[in-house]
Design a protein around this motif. Sequence first.
Motif, PDB file in Angstrom:
ATOM      1  N   TYR A  31       0.837  -1.194   0.000  1.00  0.00           N
ATOM      2  CA  TYR A  31       0.000   0.000   0.000  1.00  0.00           C
ATOM      3  C   TYR A  31       0.874   1.247   0.000  1.00  0.00           C
ATOM      4  O   TYR A  31       1.762   1.401   0.856  1.00  0.00           O
ATOM      5  N   LEU A  45      -6.149  12.808   1.274  1.00  0.00           N
ATOM      6  CA  LEU A  45      -5.655  11.780   0.376  1.00  0.00           C
ATOM      7  C   LEU A  45      -5.868  12.168  -1.076  1.00  0.00           C
ATOM      8  O   LEU A  45      -6.983  12.513  -1.491  1.00  0.00           O
ATOM      9  N   TYR A  48      -4.059   6.641  -4.136  1.00  0.00           N
ATOM     10  CA  TYR A  48      -3.432   5.551  -3.415  1.00  0.00           C
ATOM     11  C   TYR A  48      -3.312   4.337  -4.319  1.00  0.00           C
ATOM     12  O   TYR A  48      -3.929   4.272  -5.390  1.00  0.00           O
ATOM     13  N   VAL A  50      -2.869  -0.092  -3.998  1.00  0.00           N
ATOM     14  CA  VAL A  50      -2.819  -1.269  -3.137  1.00  0.00           C
ATOM     15  C   VAL A  50      -1.858  -2.330  -3.679  1.00  0.00           C
ATOM     16  O   VAL A  50      -1.774  -3.425  -3.117  1.00  0.00           O
ATOM     17  N   ARG A  94       2.362   1.438   3.715  1.00  0.00           N
ATOM     18  CA  ARG A  94       1.948   0.591   4.830  1.00  0.00           C
ATOM     19  C   ARG A  94       2.020  -0.858   4.400  1.00  0.00           C
ATOM     20  O   ARG A  94       1.691  -1.204   3.269  1.00  0.00           O
ATOM     21  N   GLY A  97      -2.159  -5.668   6.679  1.00  0.00           N
ATOM     22  CA  GLY A  97      -2.756  -5.666   8.009  1.00  0.00           C
ATOM     23  C   GLY A  97      -3.069  -4.277   8.507  1.00  0.00           C
ATOM     24  O   GLY A  97      -3.348  -3.373   7.737  1.00  0.00           O
ATOM     25  N   SER A  98      -2.956  -4.085   9.778  1.00  0.00           N
ATOM     26  CA  SER A  98      -3.467  -2.870  10.409  1.00  0.00           C
ATOM     27  C   SER A  98      -2.384  -1.894  10.792  1.00  0.00           C
ATOM     28  O   SER A  98      -2.619  -0.989  11.570  1.00  0.00           O
ATOM     29  N   GLY A  99      -1.222  -2.052  10.242  1.00  0.00           N
ATOM     30  CA  GLY A  99      -0.103  -1.228  10.645  1.00  0.00           C
ATOM     31  C   GLY A  99      -0.268   0.238  10.328  1.00  0.00           C
ATOM     32  O   GLY A  99      -1.118   0.651   9.541  1.00  0.00           O
ATOM     33  N   GLU A 100       0.560   1.028  10.962  1.00  0.00           N
ATOM     34  CA  GLU A 100       0.501   2.462  10.738  1.00  0.00           C
ATOM     35  C   GLU A 100       1.138   2.812   9.407  1.00  0.00           C
ATOM     36  O   GLU A 100       1.905   2.037   8.832  1.00  0.00           O
ATOM     37  N   LEU A 101       0.816   4.014   8.928  1.00  0.00           N
ATOM     38  CA  LEU A 101       1.457   4.549   7.740  1.00  0.00           C
ATOM     39  C   LEU A 101       2.850   5.051   8.084  1.00  0.00           C
ATOM     40  O   LEU A 101       3.048   5.690   9.119  1.00  0.00           O
ATOM     41  N   PHE A 102       3.773   4.757   7.186  1.00  0.00           N
ATOM     42  CA  PHE A 102       5.115   5.319   7.291  1.00  0.00           C
ATOM     43  C   PHE A 102       5.194   6.458   6.274  1.00  0.00           C
ATOM     44  O   PHE A 102       4.964   6.248   5.087  1.00  0.00           O
TER      45      PHE A 102
ATOM     46  N   PHE B  35      -5.556   6.643  15.289  1.00  0.00           N
ATOM     47  CA  PHE B  35      -4.127   6.927  15.352  1.00  0.00           C
ATOM     48  C   PHE B  35      -3.900   8.340  15.878  1.00  0.00           C
ATOM     49  O   PHE B  35      -4.749   9.225  15.726  1.00  0.00           O
ATOM     50  N   TYR B  37      -0.614  11.099  15.370  1.00  0.00           N
ATOM     51  CA  TYR B  37       0.689  11.410  14.792  1.00  0.00           C
ATOM     52  C   TYR B  37       1.145  12.763  15.312  1.00  0.00           C
ATOM     53  O   TYR B  37       0.346  13.654  15.560  1.00  0.00           O
ATOM     54  N   ARG B  50      -1.578   3.527  17.806  1.00  0.00           N
ATOM     55  CA  ARG B  50      -2.698   2.965  17.079  1.00  0.00           C
ATOM     56  C   ARG B  50      -3.591   2.230  18.078  1.00  0.00           C
ATOM     57  O   ARG B  50      -3.097   1.531  18.964  1.00  0.00           O
ATOM     58  N   ARG B  95      -8.990   5.126  10.548  1.00  0.00           N
ATOM     59  CA  ARG B  95      -8.966   4.241   9.383  1.00  0.00           C
ATOM     60  C   ARG B  95      -9.995   3.143   9.574  1.00  0.00           C
ATOM     61  O   ARG B  95     -10.016   2.467  10.595  1.00  0.00           O
TER      62      ARG B  95
END
Lengths: 112, 117
Positions: A31, A45, A48, A50, A94, A97-102, B35, B37, B50, B95
């Motif tokens: 993503y 946004l 994007y 995927v 990202r 899964g549910s991880g945060e955005l870098f 979240f 930030y 999160r 999200r």
Amino acid sequence: NAGVTQTPKFQVLKTGQSMTLQCAQDMNHEYMSWYRQDPGMGLRLIHYSVGAGITDQGEVPNGYNVSRSTTEDFPLRLLSAAPSQTSVYFCASRGAGSGELFFGEGSRLTVL
Amino acid sequence: AQKVTQAQTEISVVEKEDVTLDCVYETRDTTYYLFWYKQPPSGELVFLIRRNSFDEQNEISGRYSWNFQKSTSSFNFTITASQVVDSAVYFCALRILPMEYGNKLVFGAGTILRVKS
């Protein structure tokens, strides 16, 4: 680790000029996304993706194009810059899964 | 529609004061993530926390704590004994998971926190 790398960090354009903001990530994230940040409006946004070959529009896509030919790269193109596109642009990625955005460090664009 | 409201545009405190940043969100979905930030003056966005919608347990990390209350759709952030280095813009974000929304992150407008020495 490089993470998310954006170039250039600063750019000044004249109305009508075109340019590409580059974004690359080395985390093998599927993503990727582009946001713009404007005072009092948070981050919105633009587009994007995927995965390679798949892109879609976000909230404010007009005036911007994207492509995703590889997992690593997600360039944002301004075909004919307008003063309304003066903003700070952030690329983010990202993993599954549910991880945060870098986020990348941001690119400040001024259109005169 | 999904929406995040950070009603406090700017907050100024004196060092060592406690400060709470408010975040109210709107969504009809039952599965979502929240979240926070931090954006320091240098401009980068730093992930703080999160929280998923099924976990209402409050969290503490050093001087930072978060209060998640589904009943009021709020996810507030408290800094205890604030320091000058806490000066930044803080964003709350939401999200939701259904793919038709592209798993996008919806941001609030941000709260500018100024901590004076």
